[in-house]
Design a protein around this motif. Structure first.
Motif, PDB file in Angstrom:
ATOM      1  N   ILE A 118       0.843  -1.194   0.000  1.00 21.19           N
ATOM      2  CA  ILE A 118       0.000   0.000   0.000  1.00 21.19           C
ATOM      3  C   ILE A 118       0.876   1.241   0.000  1.00 21.19           C
ATOM      4  CG2 ILE A 118      -1.658   1.331   1.363  1.00 21.19           C
ATOM      5  CD1 ILE A 118      -2.643  -1.443   2.422  1.00 21.19           C
ATOM      6  N   THR A 119       0.519   2.181  -0.865  1.00 21.11           N
ATOM      7  CA  THR A 119       1.198   3.478  -0.803  1.00 21.11           C
ATOM      8  C   THR A 119       0.139   4.561  -0.685  1.00 21.11           C
ATOM      9  OG1 THR A 119       1.264   3.477  -3.190  1.00 21.11           O
ATOM     10  CG2 THR A 119       3.343   2.969  -2.060  1.00 21.11           C
ATOM     11  N   PRO A 120       0.397   5.657  -0.043  1.00 20.88           N
ATOM     12  CA  PRO A 120       1.601   5.960   0.735  1.00 20.88           C
ATOM     13  C   PRO A 120       1.678   5.104   2.001  1.00 20.88           C
ATOM     14  CG  PRO A 120      -0.058   7.665   1.056  1.00 20.88           C
ATOM     15  CD  PRO A 120      -0.584   6.758   0.005  1.00 20.88           C
ATOM     16  N   PHE A 121       2.892   5.007   2.557  1.00 21.26           N
ATOM     17  CA  PHE A 121       3.126   4.134   3.718  1.00 21.26           C
ATOM     18  C   PHE A 121       2.118   4.387   4.828  1.00 21.26           C
ATOM     19  CE2 PHE A 121       7.897   4.078   2.658  1.00 21.26           C
ATOM     20  CZ  PHE A 121       7.702   2.999   1.824  1.00 21.26           C
ATOM     21  N   VAL A 122       1.813   5.658   5.032  1.00 22.01           N
ATOM     22  CA  VAL A 122       0.962   6.023   6.166  1.00 22.01           C
ATOM     23  C   VAL A 122      -0.417   5.371   6.068  1.00 22.01           C
ATOM     24  CG1 VAL A 122       0.138   8.181   5.119  1.00 22.01           C
ATOM     25  CG2 VAL A 122       0.234   7.976   7.597  1.00 22.01           C
ATOM     26  N   ALA A 123      -0.842   5.041   4.834  1.00 24.03           N
ATOM     27  CA  ALA A 123      -2.155   4.429   4.652  1.00 24.03           C
ATOM     28  C   ALA A 123      -2.188   2.967   5.079  1.00 24.03           C
ATOM     29  CB  ALA A 123      -2.574   4.560   3.192  1.00 24.03           C
ATOM     30  N   ASN A 124      -1.019   2.354   5.285  1.00 25.73           N
ATOM     31  CA  ASN A 124      -0.954   0.957   5.716  1.00 25.73           C
ATOM     32  C   ASN A 124      -1.792   0.702   6.958  1.00 25.73           C
ATOM     33  OD1 ASN A 124       0.655  -1.098   4.336  1.00 25.73           O
ATOM     34  ND2 ASN A 124       2.260   0.451   4.384  1.00 25.73           N
ATOM     35  N   LYS A 125      -1.752   1.671   7.880  1.00 29.22           N
ATOM     36  CA  LYS A 125      -2.463   1.498   9.143  1.00 29.22           C
ATOM     37  C   LYS A 125      -3.946   1.779   8.983  1.00 29.22           C
ATOM     38  CE  LYS A 125       1.323   3.158  12.051  1.00 29.22           C
ATOM     39  NZ  LYS A 125       1.768   4.386  12.708  1.00 29.22           N
ATOM     40  N   HIS A 126      -4.334   2.375   7.867  1.00 31.83           N
ATOM     41  CA  HIS A 126      -5.704   2.883   7.771  1.00 31.83           C
ATOM     42  C   HIS A 126      -6.544   2.236   6.680  1.00 31.83           C
ATOM     43  CE1 HIS A 126      -4.512   5.833  10.701  1.00 31.83           C
ATOM     44  NE2 HIS A 126      -3.491   6.185   9.938  1.00 31.83           N
ATOM     45  N   LEU A 127      -5.958   1.337   5.915  1.00 38.16           N
ATOM     46  CA  LEU A 127      -6.752   0.628   4.924  1.00 38.16           C
ATOM     47  C   LEU A 127      -7.067  -0.748   5.500  1.00 38.16           C
ATOM     48  CD1 LEU A 127      -7.827   1.056   1.984  1.00 38.16           C
ATOM     49  CD2 LEU A 127      -6.018  -0.488   1.295  1.00 38.16           C
ATOM     50  N   VAL A 128      -8.332  -0.947   5.852  1.00 30.71           N
ATOM     51  CA  VAL A 128      -8.731  -2.166   6.558  1.00 30.71           C
ATOM     52  C   VAL A 128      -9.353  -3.127   5.557  1.00 30.71           C
ATOM     53  CG1 VAL A 128     -10.019  -3.084   8.492  1.00 30.71           C
ATOM     54  CG2 VAL A 128      -9.262  -0.698   8.516  1.00 30.71           C
ATOM     55  N   LYS A 129      -8.823  -4.359   5.506  1.00 29.13           N
ATOM     56  CA  LYS A 129      -9.428  -5.361   4.636  1.00 29.13           C
ATOM     57  C   LYS A 129     -10.237  -6.307   5.500  1.00 29.13           C
ATOM     58  CE  LYS A 129      -5.378  -5.418   1.668  1.00 29.13           C
ATOM     59  NZ  LYS A 129      -4.372  -5.276   2.727  1.00 29.13           N
ATOM     60  N   THR A 130     -11.543  -6.362   5.282  1.00 33.80           N
ATOM     61  CA  THR A 130     -12.367  -7.273   6.080  1.00 33.80           C
ATOM     62  C   THR A 130     -12.418  -8.648   5.443  1.00 33.80           C
ATOM     63  OG1 THR A 130     -14.276  -6.351   4.962  1.00 33.80           O
ATOM     64  CG2 THR A 130     -13.790  -5.505   7.147  1.00 33.80           C
ATOM     65  N   GLU A 131     -12.293  -8.680   4.117  1.00 33.74           N
ATOM     66  CA  GLU A 131     -12.223  -9.971   3.433  1.00 33.74           C
ATOM     67  C   GLU A 131     -11.237  -9.809   2.286  1.00 33.74           C
ATOM     68  OE1 GLU A 131     -15.826 -11.224   1.547  1.00 33.74           O
ATOM     69  OE2 GLU A 131     -14.886 -13.037   0.779  1.00 33.74           O
ATOM     70  N   CYS A 132     -10.315 -10.748   2.174  1.00 36.49           N
ATOM     71  CA  CYS A 132      -9.314 -10.568   1.119  1.00 36.49           C
ATOM     72  C   CYS A 132      -8.798 -11.918   0.652  1.00 36.49           C
ATOM     73  CB  CYS A 132      -8.153  -9.724   1.634  1.00 36.49           C
ATOM     74  SG  CYS A 132      -6.843  -9.513   0.428  1.00 36.49           S
ATOM     75  N   PHE A 133      -8.668 -12.050  -0.673  1.00 43.23           N
ATOM     76  CA  PHE A 133      -8.078 -13.272  -1.237  1.00 43.23           C
ATOM     77  C   PHE A 133      -6.613 -13.414  -0.848  1.00 43.23           C
ATOM     78  CE2 PHE A 133      -5.936 -10.705  -4.328  1.00 43.23           C
ATOM     79  CZ  PHE A 133      -6.792  -9.632  -4.527  1.00 43.23           C
ATOM     80  N   CYS A 134      -6.043 -12.300  -0.364  1.00 42.32           N
ATOM     81  CA  CYS A 134      -4.621 -12.376   0.008  1.00 42.32           C
ATOM     82  C   CYS A 134      -4.425 -13.076   1.349  1.00 42.32           C
ATOM     83  CB  CYS A 134      -4.009 -10.986   0.047  1.00 42.32           C
ATOM     84  SG  CYS A 134      -4.783  -9.896   1.242  1.00 42.32           S
ATOM     85  N   PHE A 135      -5.554 -13.336   2.086  1.00 46.77           N
ATOM     86  CA  PHE A 135      -5.414 -14.028   3.369  1.00 46.77           C
ATOM     87  C   PHE A 135      -5.081 -15.501   3.166  1.00 46.77           C
ATOM     88  CE2 PHE A 135      -8.625 -10.874   5.412  1.00 46.77           C
ATOM     89  CZ  PHE A 135      -7.660  -9.880   5.369  1.00 46.77           C
TER      90      PHE A 135
END
Lengths: 526, 190
Positions: free
Chosen positions: B115-132
């Motif tokens: 995720i960019t910008p780095f700061v958004a890492n803490k604020h983009l919440v995935k509730t369901e993701c194929f990456c899990f």
């Protein structure tokens, strides 16, 4: 070789100076020092030939002589050989020869381990170089071994890793030996703050070696398990991160570059006072400066990776911490200059190399400061400017210091003077050609020529041509050095035990050549 | 003198062994460092945010961009169903990624987010993701992979665009080996 004859003289190595067994089983610090120095010189020629292959390909733009894969394995092997096979063994050789003589000891503290740490090296490097003949060629991902690229190495990969383990083992044992010798074997009255600076810088270097060589061993072991045992330390698909390797590598790598330079500071601090005929200016500040440089080397590693994506605070921290290193380094350079100030200077070969060291190492230091600026590093990163920078600190830096040390102490080692005229010729040719090789690299680097690429854009042609001419000149000038050393050993004029008019230190109180066992009765240090 | 040399050697050997371990200790330390600085997306931060009560902020619009790439010329075709969305922070949105296995054999892929910008890492919440989890795809098949996400209203005001990029890795080999070891069958799917 008759086993019967040598068995008769089993206990006294001096009786059979030319037998192979003497060199294989020797536990004498001078023999081992000699082995290290000759090993280092042979590796210097091998690594040098690799550099000339690189420079030949880069003489003109376009692909001429070698294929890109082989070119890349040349840059990789050249670096590994020059770092682990030339500069480090040469300094260990100097430490073996000089530390017992300088602190008034008979020998090193751990003579058997000393033998072992040398004899690991030829095997490690034989293994390393054998990879050039394996399927898939030698390692070609750069000496920094960054994954995932390095994981694409063919059959050579495990051999390279194992060779690095051996080299690390060898230098850790060498370092333990130096520390044990310095802490336990000093003559009565030789307090820590009376030790020559060469001993001080080596003591600190030895601590650095013990602290960081195991970290490199850990890092390359992780590479090995990532490739063959499906661990995911650096594999993003398994939750790892390739950037983590860069952190581990440079946590080792930055102290490593000080391992390559600190003993040179000790050598220069011994040579300058002798030929300026004045005691070293600011001895205590030199010791503290060396200690500070060693400490700072542990907190600046990420300046090698400003472009990987780091928070701003990280970039700033590593930038300022790096620039802080200029302070203790500046203390050293100014102390050397102050030592020469109003001194009665003469310019024998060791002094010439020492002066060349001070001037050209400082040039390398300044380009290092430029690279330390995080905002502009984004342009310099991975260009020839970086190549110019580290070659200025390593070739006219470490290598010149090693050559200066050999000229300075050679009469003590072999009992004969070297040919001064040829020595000076060697210095001037080396200095002219080393600058011709590396100075133009600053310009092509700033103009954007990337490193580790076998071909380049046309506008870089002229400077690359100059660099190639310089490299060949520098390489062949080193054959003069070989000739001078052999001639001094075989047929030089006899040297006095003092050798240099104003040289200070316990080693000059011994006869020339130095006796096989240095100080059988400890000297008294006032 | 000899015994004190031995004790020096002993201590220094211990230091060397410790430093070998320290090299390995850098691995968890790096994870912690990344968590604190938000350098990488981590699951913990995600769960923490999901648990909080979040109020939708309809006054603000954030652009979320989607991107996909393949590692080491992996023979798949992966693309987001839509490349950008305008979202209100605090509301859960769902979108899809489409992946196609272009080979003649079943493969397993793993998506790693960035995720960019780095700061958004803490604020983009995935509730369901194929990456899990691993993504097994049969030869020549195409699948839709759902993604539910929410932008936390705590995202700093100056961030107008957040880019979510997935890199797909071919983990067929290691998935097969894991499959051998455990009953949990990663390759079996309907």
């Amino acid at each position: 070789m008759s086993t019967v004859a040598t068995d008769d003289h089993h206990d006294d190595h001096q009786e059979s100076p030319y037998s192979i067994k003497r060199w294989v089983f020797t536990t004498n610090h001078k023999d081992i020092g000699t082995l290290y120095l000759w090993f280092s010189f042979i590796m210097f020629l091998i690594g040098g030939v690799m550099a000339l292959i690189i420079r030949t390909e880069l003489f003109e733009p376009g692909m001429q002589f070698v294929d890109p894969q082989f070119f890349n394995s040349m840059t990789t092997m050249h670096a590994i050989i020059m770092v682990f096979g030339v500069v480090m063994p040469a300094f260990t050789g100097l430490a073996n020869w000089l530390i017992p003589m300088m602190i008034g000891a008979t020998d090193m503290a751990l003579p058997r381990m000393n033998n072992w740490s040398f004899w690991i090296l030829p095997f490690a490097f034989a293994m390393m170089m054998s990879t050039l003949f394996m399927d898939g060629g030698g390692p070609a991902g750069g000496w920094t071994l960054y994954p995932p690229l390095i994981l694409q190495t063919g059959d050579a990969f495990p051999f390279v890793i194992l060779a690095i383990h051996f080299m690390g083992l060898s230098s850790i044992m060498g370092a333990i030996n130096v520390i044990a010798t310095v802490l336990n074997m000093r003559a009565p009255g030789m307090t820590l703050m009376k030790m020559p600076l060469f001993v001080w810088t080596w003591l600190i270097t030895a601590y650095l070696l013990i602290a960081v060589m195991p970290v490199l061993a850990g890092g390359v072991t992780m590479l090995l398990t990532d490739k063959y045992f499906l661990t995911s330390f650096f594999n993003a698909a398994g939750g790892g991160d390739p950037v983590l390797f860069q952190h581990i590598f440079w946590f080792f790598g930055h102290p490593e570059v000080y391992i390559l330079i600190l003993p040179s500071f000790g050598v220069i601090s011994s040579i300058i006072p002798t030929f300026a005929r004045k005691p070293l200016f600011g001895y205590a500040s030199m010791v503290y400066a060396t200690g500070s440089i060693a400490f700072l080397s542990f907190i600046v590693w990420a300046h090698h990776m400003f472009t990987v994506g780091m928070p701003l605070a990280g970039e700033l921290f590593f930038m300022f911490a790096t620039m802080l290193i200029a302070v203790p380094t500046g203390v050293k350079v100014f102390n050397w200059v102050a030592t020469m100030w109003r001194g009665a200077m003469t310019f024998e070969t060791p002094m010439l190399f020492a002066l060349g060291f001070i001037i050209m190492f400082t040039i390398g230091g300044f380009s290092g400061l430029m690279l330390a600026l995080a905002p502009v590093d984004f342009q310099y990163h991975d260009t020839y400017f970086v190549v110019a920078h580290f070659h200025y600190v390593l070739v006219p830096g470490s290598v010149f210091a090693i050559i200066a040390a050999v000229y300075y102490w050679l009469p003590k080692w072999c009992g004969n003077m070297y040919n001064e005229g040829l020595g000076k010729l060697h210095f001037w040719l080396s200095t002219i050609f080393v600058n011709l090789t590396f100075f133009p690299m600053h310009f092509v680097g700033l103009a954007g020529m990337p490193r580790r690429i076998p071909d380049y854009a046309l506008q870089f042609s002229d400077y690359n041509m100059m660099a190639t001419v310089g490299a060949f000149g520098f390489g062949f000038a080193q054959l003069i050095f070989l000739y001078v050393v052999i001639q001094a050993i075989r047929s030089g004029n006899k040297a006095t035990s003092q050798v240099w008019e104003n040289a200070e230190g316990l080693e000059w109180t011994l006869a020339s050549p130095a006796p096989y066992h240095s100080f059988t009765t400890p000297p008294v240090v006032k | 003198m000899i015994s004190s040399a031995k004790s020096v050697v002993g201590k220094l050997t211990l230091v060397a062994v410790f430093m070998f371990g320290f090299g390995y200790l850098l691995v968890p330390l790096y994870e912690v460092f990344c968590d604190i600085t938000g350098l990488r997306f981590t699951q913990d931060a995600n769960e923490e945010l999901v648990a909080q009560e979040i109020i939708e902020d309809t006054t603000r619009l954030v652009t979320v961009e989607f991107d996909a790439s393949l590692n080491q010329s992996m023979p798949w075709e992966v693309k987001p169903a839509v490349t950008r969305m305008q979202v209100h922070p605090g509301r859960v949105y769902t979108t899809n990624y489409i992946a196609k296995n272009k080979t003649q054999s079943a493969m397993v892929g793993q998506a790693v987010p960035s995720i960019t910008p780095f700061v958004a890492n803490k604020h983009l919440v995935k509730t369901e993701c194929f990456c899990f989890e691993n993504q097994p795809i049969e030869a020549g098949q195409q699948v839709e992979m759902p993604l539910s996400f929410m932008v936390n209203p705590k995202l700093p005001k100056d961030v107008k665009v957040v880019t979510l990029s997935y890199t797909f890795f071919d983990i067929t080999q290691s998935a097969e080996i894991n499959n051998f070891d455990s009953n949990e069958s990663v390759l079996a799917f309907n």
